[in-house]
Design a protein around this motif. Structure first.
Motif, PDB file in Angstrom:
ATOM      1  N   TYR A 171       0.872  -1.125   0.066  1.00  0.00           N
ATOM      2  CA  TYR A 171       0.080  -0.098  -0.193  1.00  0.00           C
ATOM      3  C   TYR A 171       0.754   1.090   0.057  1.00  0.00           C
ATOM      4  O   TYR A 171       1.984   1.342   0.482  1.00  0.00           O
ATOM      5  N   PRO A 172       0.568   2.485  -0.674  1.00  0.00           N
ATOM      6  CA  PRO A 172       1.310   3.484  -0.705  1.00  0.00           C
ATOM      7  C   PRO A 172       1.833   4.049   0.721  1.00  0.00           C
ATOM      8  O   PRO A 172       2.786   4.837   0.775  1.00  0.00           O
ATOM      9  N   ASP A 173       0.819   4.133   1.584  1.00  0.00           N
ATOM     10  CA  ASP A 173       0.811   4.792   2.876  1.00  0.00           C
ATOM     11  C   ASP A 173       0.059   3.930   4.066  1.00  0.00           C
ATOM     12  O   ASP A 173      -0.748   3.194   3.725  1.00  0.00           O
ATOM     13  N   LEU A 174       0.462   4.548   5.340  1.00  0.00           N
ATOM     14  CA  LEU A 174      -0.325   3.983   6.594  1.00  0.00           C
ATOM     15  C   LEU A 174      -1.751   4.276   6.350  1.00  0.00           C
ATOM     16  O   LEU A 174      -2.635   3.326   6.548  1.00  0.00           O
ATOM     17  N   LYS A 175      -2.199   5.498   5.862  1.00  0.00           N
ATOM     18  CA  LYS A 175      -3.468   5.780   5.974  1.00  0.00           C
ATOM     19  C   LYS A 175      -4.364   4.779   4.999  1.00  0.00           C
ATOM     20  O   LYS A 175      -5.302   4.229   5.335  1.00  0.00           O
ATOM     21  N   SER A 176      -3.840   4.470   3.853  1.00  0.00           N
ATOM     22  CA  SER A 176      -4.526   3.682   2.934  1.00  0.00           C
ATOM     23  C   SER A 176      -4.550   2.277   3.500  1.00  0.00           C
ATOM     24  O   SER A 176      -5.712   1.851   3.154  1.00  0.00           O
ATOM     25  N   LEU A 177      -3.558   1.903   3.980  1.00  0.00           N
ATOM     26  CA  LEU A 177      -3.869   0.392   4.614  1.00  0.00           C
ATOM     27  C   LEU A 177      -4.734   0.486   5.655  1.00  0.00           C
ATOM     28  O   LEU A 177      -5.744  -0.373   5.784  1.00  0.00           O
ATOM     29  N   ARG A 178      -4.660   1.483   6.616  1.00  0.00           N
ATOM     30  CA  ARG A 178      -5.445   1.520   7.849  1.00  0.00           C
ATOM     31  C   ARG A 178      -6.930   1.542   7.212  1.00  0.00           C
ATOM     32  O   ARG A 178      -7.985   0.867   7.922  1.00  0.00           O
ATOM     33  N   ASP A 179      -7.062   2.277   6.398  1.00  0.00           N
ATOM     34  CA  ASP A 179      -8.647   2.436   5.660  1.00  0.00           C
ATOM     35  C   ASP A 179      -9.263   1.151   5.394  1.00  0.00           C
ATOM     36  O   ASP A 179     -10.228   0.867   5.544  1.00  0.00           O
ATOM     37  N   ASP A 180      -8.522   0.341   4.701  1.00  0.00           N
ATOM     38  CA  ASP A 180      -8.758  -1.003   4.264  1.00  0.00           C
ATOM     39  C   ASP A 180      -9.033  -1.820   5.347  1.00  0.00           C
ATOM     40  O   ASP A 180      -9.927  -2.810   5.559  1.00  0.00           O
ATOM     41  N   VAL A 181      -8.063  -1.885   6.455  1.00  0.00           N
ATOM     42  CA  VAL A 181      -8.238  -2.719   7.717  1.00  0.00           C
ATOM     43  C   VAL A 181      -9.428  -2.420   8.462  1.00  0.00           C
ATOM     44  O   VAL A 181     -10.073  -3.143   8.747  1.00  0.00           O
ATOM     45  N   THR A 182      -9.724  -1.001   8.713  1.00  0.00           N
ATOM     46  CA  THR A 182     -10.740  -0.855   9.486  1.00  0.00           C
ATOM     47  C   THR A 182     -12.276  -0.973   8.896  1.00  0.00           C
ATOM     48  O   THR A 182     -12.948  -1.147   9.603  1.00  0.00           O
ATOM     49  N   SER A 183     -12.075  -0.693   7.717  1.00  0.00           N
ATOM     50  CA  SER A 183     -13.326  -1.117   6.718  1.00  0.00           C
ATOM     51  C   SER A 183     -13.602  -2.648   6.397  1.00  0.00           C
ATOM     52  O   SER A 183     -14.703  -2.921   6.027  1.00  0.00           O
ATOM     53  N   ARG A 184     -12.654  -3.391   6.745  1.00  0.00           N
ATOM     54  CA  ARG A 184     -12.671  -4.854   6.719  1.00  0.00           C
ATOM     55  C   ARG A 184     -12.892  -5.167   5.256  1.00  0.00           C
ATOM     56  O   ARG A 184     -13.378  -6.110   4.914  1.00  0.00           O
ATOM     57  N   THR A 185     -12.119  -4.406   4.437  1.00  0.00           N
ATOM     58  CA  THR A 185     -12.280  -4.593   2.968  1.00  0.00           C
ATOM     59  C   THR A 185     -10.826  -5.228   2.413  1.00  0.00           C
ATOM     60  O   THR A 185     -10.760  -5.565   1.442  1.00  0.00           O
ATOM     61  N   ILE A 186      -9.874  -5.202   3.343  1.00  0.00           N
ATOM     62  CA  ILE A 186      -8.553  -5.849   3.149  1.00  0.00           C
ATOM     63  C   ILE A 186      -8.563  -7.246   2.862  1.00  0.00           C
ATOM     64  O   ILE A 186      -9.284  -8.023   3.367  1.00  0.00           O
ATOM     65  N   GLU A 187      -7.795  -7.772   2.053  1.00  0.00           N
ATOM     66  CA  GLU A 187      -7.816  -9.136   1.472  1.00  0.00           C
ATOM     67  C   GLU A 187      -6.298 -10.037   2.336  1.00  0.00           C
ATOM     68  O   GLU A 187      -5.159  -9.197   2.073  1.00  0.00           O
ATOM     69  N   GLY A 188      -6.619 -11.122   2.766  1.00  0.00           N
ATOM     70  CA  GLY A 188      -5.075 -11.645   3.271  1.00  0.00           C
ATOM     71  C   GLY A 188      -4.551 -11.031   4.573  1.00  0.00           C
ATOM     72  O   GLY A 188      -5.285 -10.412   5.186  1.00  0.00           O
ATOM     73  N   ALA A 189      -3.283 -11.379   4.683  1.00  0.00           N
ATOM     74  CA  ALA A 189      -2.984 -10.988   6.239  1.00  0.00           C
ATOM     75  C   ALA A 189      -2.369  -9.398   5.640  1.00  0.00           C
ATOM     76  O   ALA A 189      -2.275  -9.163   4.718  1.00  0.00           O
ATOM     77  N   PHE A 190      -2.217  -8.752   6.976  1.00  0.00           N
ATOM     78  CA  PHE A 190      -1.981  -7.248   7.016  1.00  0.00           C
ATOM     79  C   PHE A 190      -0.955  -7.190   8.172  1.00  0.00           C
ATOM     80  O   PHE A 190      -1.093  -7.636   9.213  1.00  0.00           O
ATOM     81  N   ARG A 191       0.192  -6.235   8.049  1.00  0.00           N
ATOM     82  CA  ARG A 191       0.848  -5.978   9.039  1.00  0.00           C
ATOM     83  C   ARG A 191       0.110  -4.897  10.104  1.00  0.00           C
ATOM     84  O   ARG A 191      -0.783  -4.390   9.827  1.00  0.00           O
ATOM     85  N   THR A 192       0.570  -5.426  11.393  1.00  0.00           N
ATOM     86  CA  THR A 192      -0.170  -4.558  12.521  1.00  0.00           C
ATOM     87  C   THR A 192       0.962  -4.263  13.412  1.00  0.00           C
ATOM     88  O   THR A 192       2.271  -4.545  13.289  1.00  0.00           O
ATOM     89  N   GLY A 193       0.757  -3.562  14.445  1.00  0.00           N
ATOM     90  CA  GLY A 193       1.548  -3.501  15.421  1.00  0.00           C
ATOM     91  C   GLY A 193       0.964  -2.519  16.411  1.00  0.00           C
ATOM     92  O   GLY A 193      -0.201  -2.044  16.443  1.00  0.00           O
ATOM     93  N   TRP A 194       1.871  -2.073  17.650  1.00  0.00           N
ATOM     94  CA  TRP A 194       1.006  -1.491  18.683  1.00  0.00           C
ATOM     95  C   TRP A 194       2.261  -0.699  19.655  1.00  0.00           C
ATOM     96  O   TRP A 194       2.955  -1.213  19.821  1.00  0.00           O
ATOM     97  N   GLN A 195       1.871   0.621  19.567  1.00  0.00           N
ATOM     98  CA  GLN A 195       2.598   1.648  20.371  1.00  0.00           C
ATOM     99  C   GLN A 195       1.793   1.945  21.551  1.00  0.00           C
ATOM    100  O   GLN A 195       0.599   2.261  21.464  1.00  0.00           O
ATOM    101  N   ALA A 196       2.018   1.598  22.765  1.00  0.00           N
ATOM    102  CA  ALA A 196       1.385   1.720  24.131  1.00  0.00           C
ATOM    103  C   ALA A 196       0.619   3.021  24.053  1.00  0.00           C
ATOM    104  O   ALA A 196       1.115   3.956  24.017  1.00  0.00           O
ATOM    105  N   ASP A 197      -0.580   2.972  24.336  1.00  0.00           N
ATOM    106  CA  ASP A 197      -1.369   4.288  24.602  1.00  0.00           C
ATOM    107  C   ASP A 197      -1.185   4.625  26.209  1.00  0.00           C
ATOM    108  O   ASP A 197      -1.268   5.775  26.511  1.00  0.00           O
TER     109      ASP A 197
END
Length: 545
Positions: free
Chosen positions: A419-445
């Protein structure tokens, strides 16, 4: 916070005795004169925020780092992750269930409106109400009345029964059960107050938020930069030593690092993989490499046909054991990403390297093949395996290495999906339109192991538009976490969390890869640069040389 913290002091507060924590744009942005001490405007690494800049609807670092400077919550965290009162004068409880919160007097939003108890209660009610579609809804799950208002079909006017305004500077919080770590959560931006201007026009507010923090918005130029200036009337502990922060939005980390070397940017906290082997020698004392409260994972949705049911569980385990984390860490990250051994991070209290089942995170080629074969007997793999990532985050190298391991060990077709940028990736992740596995990670809140477990893997975080990207739901896991959060003894709390992680290690709703290190540095143009427990620069203390 999605995508990627430090100190042995991090962890849940405990004890049943009385608890006290002692003490954008011009027209809406105050007087516009700035509030720093002549320290100049600091140029910093940034990425394009996914969503409008609402503190209750941001769960990625591009927007998060802006909001944590524009807003102040009841508390903040010092460099070591210790709680420091900010807007709160005190947070008191006799039983870890009923809290009285008193605000310090004299706080204002950047438009001059006073910050009151109602400012917090209104913001929390808005975030918790499922009809408002905020990602942070599940962070309010512990407050009494959450179940009645958290659904998407909730009455938009419905509020949490556990919140009550006493007077302008006092409100009370009633939790559904005792939770000793509740106060430590309150430094996360989702718990920030909101001015009336937000409720009057949320859309405009998202472009130019009016906060109460040490910095006020000057201008957000999408995909270019976001500039903040020091707020002159900020009364809290994070008083800016500089005149402002300018987050430069980069499309790749190579460019950011080259700019750092030439003085075109002052501080970066993300490095291109190509720089990891040389940045410490090139930057010398200006290099930062220290443990941080974050992790790297990739997620496969629980309803993916190839990875659901018993065959899917075995297949997830096989994939995990087919990855040589240590080899990839050394080859690509020069040891700055230690291999993960659980779903949290070694820098929070309660961490254990000996959780039963953690061997699933160890490279074992033979066992991986056996597990894959067992899954194939139950349900043939349709494939192919794809792993999505954002190209602006320096992820291609490890994604290619992981896919190469899966091809070599399991004999399957595997490739990266850029994906070109994080926003584009996260848009598809949060809309549940992404296909296959996808990178994730967590910086503690906030500095607690439960932030990793609750925000990412509970049913509430899946149902309430939280950060449970794979929609993992396990009632047994939820119950163990609730018992852990309700425990008033540290060790008892940690033990419940370890038991909950045993379930995660069986089900693998995400595949842990590496623990995070804060790796970055500063140019010769600035001084007083320090990185905090969360792996981010201590923004307010940086000054120009």
């Amino acid at each position: 916070m999605a995508i990627s913290r430090r100190s042995m002091m991090l962890g849940t507060a405990a004890g049943g005795a009385a608890m006290t924590l002692a003490a954008c744009s011009g027209d809406d942005g105050g007087d516009g004169d700035g509030g720093g001490n002549g320290g100049g405007v600091i140029l910093l690494y940034g990425s394009e925020p996914q969503n409008p800049l609402h503190p209750t609807n941001t769960n990625e670092v591009g927007g998060g780092r802006i909001l944590q400077n524009v807003f102040s919550g009841l508390i903040s965290y010092d460099t070591d992750g210790e709680s420091v009162n900010e807007v709160a004068e005190s947070i008191e409880s006799e039983d870890s269930q009923h809290y009285t919160i008193t605000l310090a007097d004299g706080w204002t939003f950047h438009n001059g409106d006073p910050v009151t108890a109602q400012s917090f209660v209104d913001a929390w009610n808005y975030a918790a109400n499922g009809a408002n579609g905020q990602y942070a809804t599940s962070f309010f799950e512990s407050i009494e009345g959450y179940d009645e208002i958290s659904g998407e079909d909730a009455d938009p006017e419905a509020t949490l029964s556990g919140l009550e305004v006493v007077d302008d500077l006092t409100f009370t919080v009633t939790l559904s059960s005792p939770q000793a770590d509740f106060p430590i959560r309150l430094g996360y931006t989702a718990f920030s107050p909101l001015p009336q201007a937000f409720f009057d026009d949320p859309e405009s507010f998202g472009e130019s938020p009016i906060g109460n923090g040490p910095y006020q918005m000057v201008e957000w130029n999408h995909n270019q930069n976001c500039e903040l200036q020091a707020y002159p009337d900020y009364p809290g502990p994070r008083t800016p030593a500089n005149d402002g922060l300018d987050f430069v939005i980069y499309q790749d980390q190579e460019t950011a690092y080259n700019d750092l070397l030439s003085g075109g940017v002052d501080v970066i906290d993300y490095l291109a993989p190509s720089a990891l082997g040389s940045f410490e020698s090139e930057l010398g004392e200006r290099a930062i490499n220290q443990p941080a409260a974050g992790d790297w994972t990739f997620t496969i949705h629980m309803e993916d046909p190839d990875f659901s049911g018993e065959a899917g569980r075995l297949r997830r385990q096989a994939i995990s054991m087919a990855i040589d984390r240590q080899e990839i860490s050394e080859a690509i990250y020069a040891g700055t990403r230690p291999p993960a051994t659980d779903f949290t991070t070694p820098v929070v209290n309660g961490f254990s390297e000996d959780i039963p089942g953690s061997e699933v995170l160890t490279f074992d080629e033979e066992r991986a093949k056996e597990l894959w074969a067992e899954a194939e007997e139950m349900q043939p793999f349709e494939g192919p395996f794809t792993l999505a990532y954002n190209a602006d985050g320096g992820h291609q190298e490890w994604v290619d290495a992981v896919c190469n391991s899966l091809r070599n060990v399991l004999g399957i077709e595997a490739s990266g999906n850029s994906y070109p940028d994080l926003k584009s990736l996260r848009d598809d992740v949060t809309s549940r339109t992404i296909e296959g596995a996808f990178r994730t990670g967590w910086q503690a809140d906030y500095p607690s192991m439960y932030n990793f477990l609750s925000a990412l893997y509970t049913s509430a975080a899946a149902e309430g538009r939280g950060s449970n990207d794979g929609d993992y739901m396990n009632p047994e896991f939820d119950d163990l976490l609730q018992q852990g959060l309700s425990a008033t003894d540290d060790e008892e709390s940690y033990e419940f969390a370890r038991q909950a992680q045993e379930l995660l290690l069986e089900d693998l709703p995400a595949i842990p890869l590496w623990f995070d290190n804060a790796a970055g540095g500063s140019a010769e143009t600035v001084e007083n640069v320090e990185f905090s427990w969360d792996g981010q620069p201590v923004w307010h203390q940086i000054t120009k040389v």
